[in-house]
Design a protein around this motif. Structure first.
Motif, PDB file in Angstrom:
ATOM      1  N   ARG A 177      21.499  40.164  11.708  1.00 15.68           N
ATOM      2  CA  ARG A 177      22.327  40.010  10.512  1.00 15.68           C
ATOM      3  C   ARG A 177      23.379  41.106  10.573  1.00 15.68           C
ATOM      4  N   ALA A 178      24.642  40.680  10.576  1.00 13.76           N
ATOM      5  CA  ALA A 178      25.753  41.643  10.541  1.00 13.76           C
ATOM      6  C   ALA A 178      26.433  41.481   9.198  1.00 13.76           C
ATOM      7  N   SER A 179      26.753  42.574   8.556  1.00 10.24           N
ATOM      8  CA  SER A 179      27.403  42.446   7.258  1.00 10.24           C
ATOM      9  C   SER A 179      28.465  43.519   7.088  1.00 10.24           C
ATOM     10  N   VAL A 180      29.493  43.153   6.362  1.00 11.61           N
ATOM     11  CA  VAL A 180      30.614  44.062   6.128  1.00 11.61           C
ATOM     12  C   VAL A 180      30.793  44.177   4.622  1.00 11.61           C
ATOM     13  N   LEU A 181      30.846  45.412   4.132  1.00  9.89           N
ATOM     14  CA  LEU A 181      31.004  45.639   2.696  1.00  9.89           C
ATOM     15  C   LEU A 181      32.491  45.814   2.412  1.00  9.89           C
ATOM     16  N   VAL A 182      33.052  44.838   1.700  1.00 10.03           N
ATOM     17  CA  VAL A 182      34.502  44.870   1.448  1.00 10.03           C
ATOM     18  C   VAL A 182      34.788  45.041  -0.034  1.00 10.03           C
ATOM     19  N   HIS A 183      35.899  45.690  -0.310  1.00  9.57           N
ATOM     20  CA  HIS A 183      36.352  45.923  -1.682  1.00  9.57           C
ATOM     21  C   HIS A 183      37.553  45.016  -1.938  1.00  9.57           C
ATOM     22  N   LEU A 184      37.386  44.058  -2.855  1.00  7.24           N
ATOM     23  CA  LEU A 184      38.401  43.022  -3.013  1.00  7.24           C
ATOM     24  C   LEU A 184      38.980  42.953  -4.432  1.00  7.24           C
ATOM     25  N   PRO A 185      39.475  44.064  -4.948  1.00  7.04           N
ATOM     26  CA  PRO A 185      40.000  44.037  -6.320  1.00  7.04           C
ATOM     27  C   PRO A 185      41.250  43.161  -6.452  1.00  7.04           C
ATOM     28  N   GLY A 186      42.043  43.104  -5.396  1.00  9.37           N
ATOM     29  CA  GLY A 186      43.261  42.292  -5.440  1.00  9.37           C
ATOM     30  C   GLY A 186      42.919  40.826  -5.633  1.00  9.37           C
ATOM     31  N   LEU A 187      41.967  40.344  -4.856  1.00  8.34           N
ATOM     32  CA  LEU A 187      41.569  38.936  -4.969  1.00  8.34           C
ATOM     33  C   LEU A 187      40.897  38.654  -6.314  1.00  8.34           C
ATOM     34  N   VAL A 188      40.223  39.641  -6.875  1.00  7.05           N
ATOM     35  CA  VAL A 188      39.625  39.466  -8.202  1.00  7.05           C
ATOM     36  C   VAL A 188      40.724  39.408  -9.260  1.00  7.05           C
ATOM     37  N   LEU A 189      41.679  40.332  -9.185  1.00  6.55           N
ATOM     38  CA  LEU A 189      42.760  40.378 -10.185  1.00  6.55           C
ATOM     39  C   LEU A 189      43.641  39.126 -10.145  1.00  6.55           C
ATOM     40  N   PHE A 222      31.902  43.314  -2.191  1.00 14.83           N
ATOM     41  CA  PHE A 222      31.230  42.117  -1.701  1.00 14.83           C
ATOM     42  C   PHE A 222      30.707  42.408  -0.302  1.00 14.83           C
ATOM     43  N   GLN A 223      29.453  42.006  -0.088  1.00 12.87           N
ATOM     44  CA  GLN A 223      28.852  42.195   1.212  1.00 12.87           C
ATOM     45  C   GLN A 223      28.888  40.841   1.920  1.00 12.87           C
ATOM     46  N   ILE A 224      29.695  40.747   2.940  1.00  7.57           N
ATOM     47  CA  ILE A 224      29.847  39.467   3.631  1.00  7.57           C
ATOM     48  C   ILE A 224      29.063  39.508   4.934  1.00  7.57           C
ATOM     49  N   SER A 225      28.191  38.515   5.136  1.00 10.39           N
ATOM     50  CA  SER A 225      27.349  38.527   6.338  1.00 10.39           C
ATOM     51  C   SER A 225      27.155  37.117   6.885  1.00 10.39           C
ATOM     52  N   ASN A 226      26.629  37.067   8.108  1.00 12.50           N
ATOM     53  CA  ASN A 226      26.309  35.762   8.697  1.00 12.50           C
ATOM     54  C   ASN A 226      25.059  35.185   8.051  1.00 12.50           C
ATOM     55  N   GLN A 227      25.058  33.846   7.897  1.00  9.12           N
ATOM     56  CA  GLN A 227      23.938  33.204   7.224  1.00  9.12           C
ATOM     57  C   GLN A 227      22.935  32.642   8.239  1.00  9.12           C
ATOM     58  N   THR A 228      23.455  32.180   9.355  1.00  4.92           N
ATOM     59  CA  THR A 228      22.579  31.552  10.352  1.00  4.92           C
ATOM     60  C   THR A 228      22.358  32.489  11.525  1.00  4.92           C
ATOM     61  N   THR A 229      21.168  32.437  12.080  1.00  3.52           N
ATOM     62  CA  THR A 229      20.833  33.302  13.218  1.00  3.52           C
ATOM     63  C   THR A 229      20.320  32.480  14.388  1.00  3.52           C
ATOM     64  N   LEU A 230      20.006  31.247  14.096  1.00  3.21           N
ATOM     65  CA  LEU A 230      19.340  30.409  15.086  1.00  3.21           C
ATOM     66  C   LEU A 230      20.354  29.794  16.055  1.00  3.21           C
ATOM     67  N   GLY A 231      19.956  29.812  17.350  1.00  2.41           N
ATOM     68  CA  GLY A 231      20.741  29.089  18.344  1.00  2.41           C
ATOM     69  C   GLY A 231      22.138  29.627  18.565  1.00  2.41           C
ATOM     70  N   LYS A 232      22.359  30.888  18.214  1.00  4.30           N
ATOM     71  CA  LYS A 232      23.686  31.462  18.443  1.00  4.30           C
ATOM     72  C   LYS A 232      23.535  32.689  19.324  1.00  4.30           C
ATOM     73  N   LEU A 237      28.126  35.483  17.096  1.00  9.30           N
ATOM     74  CA  LEU A 237      27.937  35.705  15.657  1.00  9.30           C
ATOM     75  C   LEU A 237      28.823  36.842  15.164  1.00  9.30           C
ATOM     76  N   VAL A 238      28.799  37.925  15.934  1.00 17.08           N
ATOM     77  CA  VAL A 238      29.564  39.115  15.546  1.00 17.08           C
ATOM     78  C   VAL A 238      31.062  38.835  15.600  1.00 17.08           C
ATOM     79  N   ASP A 239      31.492  38.146  16.653  1.00 13.87           N
ATOM     80  CA  ASP A 239      32.921  37.828  16.787  1.00 13.87           C
ATOM     81  C   ASP A 239      33.393  36.920  15.657  1.00 13.87           C
TER      82      ASP A 239
END
Lengths: 368, 368
Positions: A177-189, A222-232, A237-239
């Motif tokens: 599971r790879a996840s990136v924590l992003v700050h998205l105030p612009g998209l919220v506003l 927002f923490q964005i991560s991959n949902q599937t791990t199988l068969g990849k 996945l990381v790319d």
């Protein structure tokens, strides 16, 4: 042990690629050890055996005695909660207030900052890396190395068709599971966040709150991560995640431009008011603080606050959580007391030299 | 004339007795000149004659050429509005936007700061004094002296039974209205203000908002004045008001203690948040500003903000009004622009040396 080591905290340094949007990057690999029960069949005696197995493997390898073993039956509840707030362990490893963590629960901190292994969480091993900014490739490679090292000494539960076997079926396969924590105030506003999150879910990614699954979205994180791990293949996945994250970063930058174009004065006012409240409030709830930090973070991204760095904000976010405040106070605190201590910490943090433009020390110094 | 003289502004100095509660003290005497029509019968040609009569009387007396005559047909609309914001003239003297002031309208500023005469307001003459802090006796004596001086040269309309005759029956008799502008945030926070105002009205006093009759209560400021003028000796009116004001000041002090006792943390937090917003906001409406200034003023009274003086707050209150902002900008401003200019003024005022503890210059310097 009296205090926890400060390693594992480089992720708050506010450095790394795209740090104006990306707070941190994490990768974790779920692994289980052959011959020991896991998942619903897990027994505590197996947990202790697994831990001993990992310990001896590390000692026999390159790491020697360089790793720090934080065994959960040897550190107190407050220290466990501190590790949770540092995002080095999961709520599952800490367990409920009633039951506490199972025997054999531990966090192993490697000497290379950002690398650690949770032992006896949902799976026997969770090799995890965390970096400041967008650093998926780095994070993946560091985790992969540890996986190779441990895998060469310990037989991992593996199925030729499915791949690595895990406690929860959603992790079977790569266990990654790879996840990136992003700050998205612009998209919220600009009210575009819904569209973006929907798009993310349609391409096999998922977005969560700051503290992982089930947690609320606070402070526009927002923490964005991959949902599937199988068969990849792991690299794919990381790319894939990296490509999508770069797209989200682009959307966020565009949204910030729109926000400034449509109301620079309103945005500046919002940013500076938040800064003023942080700087002078005498009482702050964690929820209010996160909202204010989000506005100020946006202000830094928009270069409205030239003298402030995100490191200071990250430090505030970390050290104003409950367990950290109680550790500093030396005693449990009521909710009202926490709000007072929190505001005091924030004021001090914003009045230090580094918050006034001298951002040099950073997390490399012992911040405990 | 290009700029207005800065005299008449000592009332913002934040000095004088009980200045932690009392902003300013005013006394005015309503007088009309025999042989000229007044009230509903007023005609403009009489107004001009009255003004000339007053001018020559002052010239022949001690004042010589020392008085400044601001004739309203020789100063522009903006300057008239500036005088109104300085509380040196009444809305009646300035008149409506459509009609403007009647011919002969003028403000005479005496060289002793705080003393002035409005000419051709509701009455031919309104001798008025304004002082910083609680200074009823001073204010009354200075007005009385001017009354004696003018009365010795000009025959005032007087009735042996009723006393001085005025345009409005409520002023007949002494023609004296004394008023004290008090800041009562403690009584507002403890919800005792209603009881106090009721008590005031039962003893022949009245409480109004900051800008006199009909104006809203903003920033917890109340203007307390005598309601009756008939059949009373001036000294008695003034003494009665002073006794009652001292009682109100006592109640306010008690209320502030209660506020601190019941929630020192909450109060400190409110005060400092207001200070933070003043210091960093980029846009401020006048209403919001008055609310924030009220909290900070309370903070000064409670000695929570040791480095700030009420003079700075008074200056902000004065100079962030519409006409003053437009004068400084050199052009008319939209509501949005005013909010931006207002916030800019506030930030600068709080960042000056005097706002950081050096309160020396004060209003004595030319603040225009």
């Amino acid at each position: 042990m009296k205090t926890l080591p400060s390693c594992g905290l480089n992720w708050i340094s506010g450095s790394g690629e795209s740090s104006e949007v990306v707070l941190s990057t994490r990768v974790r690999l779920a692994r289980n050890v052959q011959g020991f029960r896991f998942g619903n069949n897990f027994v505590e005696s197996d947990g202790v055996s697994v831990l001993n197995r990992v310990r001896s493997s590390l000692r026999e390898n390159d790491y020697g005695d360089a790793c720090v073993f934080l065994e959960f039956d040897q550190i107190n509840r407050l220290q466990q909660r501190i590790l949770l707030e540092r995002r080095l362990v999961s709520p599952e490893l800490v367990g409920t207030e009633e039951d506490g963590p199972p025997s054999g629960s531990a966090l192993i901190l490697a000497p290379n900052d950002g690398l650690s292994v949770m032992v006896n969480e949902e799976d026997h091993l969770r090799i995890q890396t965390i970096f400041s900014g967008l650093a998926l490739s780095q994070a993946w490679h560091m985790a992969d190395e540890m996986d190779e090292l441990l895998g060469s000494a310990i037989p991992f539960a593996y199925h030729n068709e499915f791949g690595f076997l895990t406690s929860c079926p959603s992790n079977v396969g790569s266990g990654l599971r790879a996840s990136v924590l992003v700050h998205l105030p612009g998209l919220v506003l600009t009210n575009e966040i819904g569209k973006v999150l929907e798009g993310i879910s349609q391409i096999g990614l998922t977005a969560r709150g700051l503290y992982g699954e089930g947690s609320d979205v606070v402070g526009n994180f927002f923490q964005i991560s991959n949902q599937t791990t199988l068969g990849k293949i792991e690299e794919n996945l990381v790319d894939h995640l990296e490509t999508m994250i770069r797209r989200v970063i682009g959307y966020e930058h565009e949204a910030r431009q729109v926000v400034m174009k449509n109301g620079a004065n309103i945005t500046e006012d919002r940013v500076w008011r938040a800064y003023g409240l942080l700087k002078y409030s005498r009482s702050l709830s964690f929820a209010e603080l996160m909202g204010l930090l989000s506005r100020v973070r946006l202000g830094i991204g928009l270069k409205l606050l030239p003298d402030l760095g995100v490191y200071t904000l990250n430090k505030i976010m970390l050290f104003t959580q409950r367990a950290h405040l109680e550790e500093a106070a030396g005693r449990p605190l009521t909710s009202t007391e926490r709000n007072l201590y929190r505001a005091t910490y924030v004021r001090k943090a914003l009045n230090t030299k580094e918050a006034q433009g001298d951002d040099e020390e950073k997390a490399s110094s012992n911040i405990l």
